[in-house]
Design a protein around this motif. Structure first.
Motif, PDB file in Angstrom:
ATOM      1  N   SER A 262     -22.060  20.841   2.136  1.00 59.06           N
ATOM      2  CA  SER A 262     -23.084  22.022   2.362  1.00 59.06           C
ATOM      3  C   SER A 262     -22.183  23.036   3.427  1.00 59.06           C
ATOM      4  O   SER A 262     -21.561  23.728   3.145  1.00 59.06           O
ATOM      5  N   GLN A 263     -23.043  22.595   4.607  1.00 58.22           N
ATOM      6  CA  GLN A 263     -22.213  23.486   5.681  1.00 58.22           C
ATOM      7  C   GLN A 263     -20.726  23.136   5.886  1.00 58.22           C
ATOM      8  O   GLN A 263     -20.561  21.685   6.082  1.00 58.22           O
ATOM      9  N   TYR A 264     -19.850  23.931   6.106  1.00 55.53           N
ATOM     10  CA  TYR A 264     -18.372  23.524   6.023  1.00 55.53           C
ATOM     11  C   TYR A 264     -17.734  24.703   6.579  1.00 55.53           C
ATOM     12  O   TYR A 264     -17.908  25.893   6.368  1.00 55.53           O
ATOM     13  N   GLU A 265     -17.067  24.401   7.779  1.00 55.22           N
ATOM     14  CA  GLU A 265     -16.209  25.456   8.176  1.00 55.22           C
ATOM     15  C   GLU A 265     -14.809  24.758   8.786  1.00 55.22           C
ATOM     16  O   GLU A 265     -14.661  23.721   9.390  1.00 55.22           O
ATOM     17  N   VAL A 266     -13.764  25.634   8.647  1.00 51.15           N
ATOM     18  CA  VAL A 266     -12.553  25.418   9.176  1.00 51.15           C
ATOM     19  C   VAL A 266     -12.487  25.922  10.733  1.00 51.15           C
ATOM     20  O   VAL A 266     -12.870  27.068  10.911  1.00 51.15           O
ATOM     21  N   THR A 267     -12.137  24.914  11.782  1.00 48.49           N
ATOM     22  CA  THR A 267     -12.386  25.393  13.227  1.00 48.49           C
ATOM     23  C   THR A 267     -11.298  25.609  13.947  1.00 48.49           C
ATOM     24  O   THR A 267     -11.286  26.166  14.979  1.00 48.49           O
ATOM     25  N   GLN A 284      -8.209  21.301  11.266  1.00 50.32           N
ATOM     26  CA  GLN A 284      -9.512  20.667  11.605  1.00 50.32           C
ATOM     27  C   GLN A 284     -10.559  21.488  10.974  1.00 50.32           C
ATOM     28  O   GLN A 284     -10.583  22.695  10.983  1.00 50.32           O
ATOM     29  N   GLY A 285     -11.557  20.751  10.662  1.00 46.14           N
ATOM     30  CA  GLY A 285     -12.795  21.238  10.303  1.00 46.14           C
ATOM     31  C   GLY A 285     -14.303  20.425  10.660  1.00 46.14           C
ATOM     32  O   GLY A 285     -14.016  19.325  11.072  1.00 46.14           O
ATOM     33  N   LEU A 286     -15.320  20.994  10.199  1.00 41.21           N
ATOM     34  CA  LEU A 286     -16.784  20.369  10.593  1.00 41.21           C
ATOM     35  C   LEU A 286     -17.393  20.537   9.223  1.00 41.21           C
ATOM     36  O   LEU A 286     -17.091  21.851   8.673  1.00 41.21           O
ATOM     37  N   SER A 287     -18.158  19.753   8.874  1.00 41.76           N
ATOM     38  CA  SER A 287     -19.085  19.827   7.499  1.00 41.76           C
ATOM     39  C   SER A 287     -20.128  18.944   7.592  1.00 41.76           C
ATOM     40  O   SER A 287     -20.215  17.808   8.266  1.00 41.76           O
ATOM     41  N   LEU A 288     -21.482  19.236   7.113  1.00 46.55           N
ATOM     42  CA  LEU A 288     -22.496  18.294   6.857  1.00 46.55           C
ATOM     43  C   LEU A 288     -23.025  18.367   5.389  1.00 46.55           C
ATOM     44  O   LEU A 288     -22.770  19.349   4.614  1.00 46.55           O
ATOM     45  N   PRO A 289     -23.121  17.277   4.602  1.00 47.25           N
ATOM     46  CA  PRO A 289     -23.580  17.037   3.214  1.00 47.25           C
ATOM     47  C   PRO A 289     -24.778  17.899   3.031  1.00 47.25           C
ATOM     48  O   PRO A 289     -25.849  18.185   3.970  1.00 47.25           O
ATOM     49  N   LEU A 290     -24.731  17.934   1.710  1.00 42.90           N
ATOM     50  CA  LEU A 290     -26.361  18.712   1.101  1.00 42.90           C
ATOM     51  C   LEU A 290     -27.331  18.351   1.462  1.00 42.90           C
ATOM     52  O   LEU A 290     -28.433  19.068   1.721  1.00 42.90           O
ATOM     53  N   GLN A 291     -27.449  16.880   1.626  1.00 37.63           N
ATOM     54  CA  GLN A 291     -28.733  16.197   1.912  1.00 37.63           C
ATOM     55  C   GLN A 291     -29.043  16.134   3.393  1.00 37.63           C
ATOM     56  O   GLN A 291     -30.261  16.020   4.020  1.00 37.63           O
ATOM     57  N   LEU A 292     -28.221  16.704   4.342  1.00 34.44           N
ATOM     58  CA  LEU A 292     -28.558  16.791   5.840  1.00 34.44           C
ATOM     59  C   LEU A 292     -28.067  18.135   6.169  1.00 34.44           C
ATOM     60  O   LEU A 292     -27.098  18.737   6.006  1.00 34.44           O
ATOM     61  N   GLN A 293     -29.216  18.864   7.060  1.00 37.51           N
ATOM     62  CA  GLN A 293     -28.892  20.196   7.498  1.00 37.51           C
ATOM     63  C   GLN A 293     -29.259  20.167   9.175  1.00 37.51           C
ATOM     64  O   GLN A 293     -29.651  19.145   9.388  1.00 37.51           O
ATOM     65  N   SER A 294     -28.478  20.969   9.715  1.00 37.41           N
ATOM     66  CA  SER A 294     -28.509  21.148  11.107  1.00 37.41           C
ATOM     67  C   SER A 294     -29.170  22.584  11.347  1.00 37.41           C
ATOM     68  O   SER A 294     -28.792  23.547  10.823  1.00 37.41           O
ATOM     69  N   HIS A 295     -29.817  22.824  12.577  1.00 34.46           N
ATOM     70  CA  HIS A 295     -30.252  24.066  13.256  1.00 34.46           C
ATOM     71  C   HIS A 295     -28.864  24.842  13.453  1.00 34.46           C
ATOM     72  O   HIS A 295     -27.983  24.117  13.987  1.00 34.46           O
ATOM     73  N   HIS A 296     -28.912  26.146  13.441  1.00 31.90           N
ATOM     74  CA  HIS A 296     -27.667  26.661  13.932  1.00 31.90           C
ATOM     75  C   HIS A 296     -27.355  26.561  15.502  1.00 31.90           C
ATOM     76  O   HIS A 296     -26.139  26.779  15.827  1.00 31.90           O
ATOM     77  N   THR A 297     -28.258  26.447  16.470  1.00 29.92           N
ATOM     78  CA  THR A 297     -27.805  25.980  17.753  1.00 29.92           C
ATOM     79  C   THR A 297     -27.028  24.900  17.734  1.00 29.92           C
ATOM     80  O   THR A 297     -25.911  24.493  18.607  1.00 29.92           O
ATOM     81  N   VAL A 298     -27.514  23.803  16.922  1.00 33.66           N
ATOM     82  CA  VAL A 298     -26.766  22.388  16.943  1.00 33.66           C
ATOM     83  C   VAL A 298     -25.607  22.527  16.215  1.00 33.66           C
ATOM     84  O   VAL A 298     -24.471  21.898  16.806  1.00 33.66           O
ATOM     85  N   TRP A 299     -25.433  23.291  15.213  1.00 36.36           N
ATOM     86  CA  TRP A 299     -24.107  23.523  14.452  1.00 36.36           C
ATOM     87  C   TRP A 299     -23.006  24.233  15.514  1.00 36.36           C
ATOM     88  O   TRP A 299     -22.000  23.842  15.561  1.00 36.36           O
ATOM     89  N   ARG A 300     -23.440  25.114  16.310  1.00 34.55           N
ATOM     90  CA  ARG A 300     -22.558  25.835  17.353  1.00 34.55           C
ATOM     91  C   ARG A 300     -22.117  24.747  18.272  1.00 34.55           C
ATOM     92  O   ARG A 300     -20.805  24.705  18.445  1.00 34.55           O
ATOM     93  N   LYS A 301     -22.930  23.911  18.685  1.00 34.95           N
ATOM     94  CA  LYS A 301     -22.493  22.906  19.711  1.00 34.95           C
ATOM     95  C   LYS A 301     -21.186  21.902  18.832  1.00 34.95           C
ATOM     96  O   LYS A 301     -20.236  21.526  19.587  1.00 34.95           O
ATOM     97  N   LEU A 302     -21.770  21.712  17.634  1.00 31.13           N
ATOM     98  CA  LEU A 302     -21.010  20.718  17.040  1.00 31.13           C
ATOM     99  C   LEU A 302     -19.371  21.503  16.663  1.00 31.13           C
ATOM    100  O   LEU A 302     -18.421  20.904  16.698  1.00 31.13           O
ATOM    101  N   ARG A 303     -19.611  22.758  16.439  1.00 30.71           N
ATOM    102  CA  ARG A 303     -18.394  23.638  16.109  1.00 30.71           C
ATOM    103  C   ARG A 303     -17.547  23.689  17.449  1.00 30.71           C
ATOM    104  O   ARG A 303     -16.458  23.602  16.987  1.00 30.71           O
TER     105      ARG A 303
END
Length: 333
Positions: A262-267, A284-303
């Motif tokens: 689902s969420q997928y980004e090359v970082t 390198q990259g970061l991704s979350l599967p379709l069954q799991l979603q994150s809030h955009h603030t959490v995603w920014r920290k993970l990124r």
């Protein structure tokens, strides 16, 4: 030893035959060899033989399916259950062994379908991270103009807790001074999202080293990797996966399809070192599967974490365990 000798002989044969072939033609050739071997293996089961598959899981214990030997897959079994099992299953356990949903079943067995929301998703997460790295390699291979070469190196097997999945690559020497911009990363991300939107299948195929060497005859790096993986496998075989026309070597099973991402980004694209084939880089990259979603603030920290270089120990740096000391203690007199 016999496997290694055969691999080395075939390496010399294919490496000598290799020439400067356009990347699109190389992908077509690899896919053609994959299809030929896939058809050969399917022909090993000329008549329908039945096997019993004991399905395990919540609400499924005691379920026995009668399936076709060498033809039916875990996904075939899921289709006999519910739509939930078809759409949410990412991986399978066959007699306790991690198994691709598209890998044919060759004997009666027990089957557990795994999802990202299981109480222990460790195996699914590992397969997902591996799949995301495979997707990144596929994007990198087609991201540049035809006059720039791209060679994928052995993909590091990194834990999900490392913060990013990785793909090591050598780009054309003309790009040695190139530093990717944010727009470059957005372009690579769009390439990955296009493949995700297509919901492509990762097809597995276990092959003899000779077949894998023919598949990767244009890549000296992959020829060496085939030898290494064949030597590490007790059966002397290697596992390939195909997504569209992209064929890759894999250290383990991948999830069923690109649409599970689902969420997928090359970082990041870090420079590692100058190697014998050119400048080694780590995408390198970061991704979350379709069954799991994150809030955009959490995603920014993970990124932000995924932008940092993931350090992978070299094989020679990983010291083997010391053998136990067999010297008997000195007896006191």
């Amino acid at each position: 030893m016999a496997t290694r000798t055969a691999c080395q002989a075939l390496q010399r044969r294919f490496a000598t035959a290799a020439a400067c072939v356009p990347a699109a033609e190389v992908r077509c050739q690899r896919s053609a060899v994959f299809s030929r071997e896939q058809a050969r293996q399917r022909a090993l089961y000329p008549r329908v033989e039945k096997i019993e598959v004991s399905v395990q899981g919540p609400g499924l214990d005691g379920t026995v399916l009668v399936m076709n030997k060498g033809m039916s897959t875990p996904l075939s079994c899921a289709r006999h259950l519910t739509e939930h099992h078809v759409t949410n299953s990412a991986l399978a356990l066959v007699d306790g062994e991690p198994w691709s949903l598209h890998q044919p079943l060759t004997q009666s067995c027990s089957l557990t379908l795994l999802t990202f929301k299981d109480s222990d998703p460790t195996l699914v997460n590992q397969a997902y991270w591996r799949s995301c790295a495979a997707l990144l390699g596929q994007v990198l291979e087609t991201a540049f103009k035809d006059n720039f070469t791209v060679e994928l190196l052995s993909t590091p097997e990194v834990a999900v807790t490392s913060g990013a999945f990785c793909c090591d690559v050598v780009l054309d020497p003309q790009l040695d001074a190139w530093t990717p911009s944010e727009e470059s990363f957005r372009s690579l991300t769009r390439g990955a999202q296009y493949l995700i939107h297509q919901d492509l299948v990762w097809e597995p195929l276990e092959v003899a080293p000779a077949v894998a060497l023919e598949v990767f005859s244009q890549s000296r790096c992959k020829l060496e990797e085939v030898e290494q993986k064949a030597a590490q496998n007790p059966k002397g075989t290697v596992t390939l996966h195909r997504c569209d026309d992209h064929v890759l070597l894999s250290a383990g099973p991948l999830v069923a399809r690109t649409g599970l991402c689902s969420q997928y980004e090359v970082t990041a694209l870090h420079i590692l070192e100058q190697g014998p084939r050119g400048l080694h880089r780590r995408a390198q990259g970061l991704s979350l599967p379709l069954q799991l979603q994150s809030h955009h603030t959490v995603w920014r920290k993970l990124r932000q974490r995924a932008e940092k270089l993931v350090e992978v120990p070299r094989l020679e740096e990983v010291a083997p365990p010391s053998p136990p000391d067999s010297t008997p203690p000195a007896s006191s007199q």
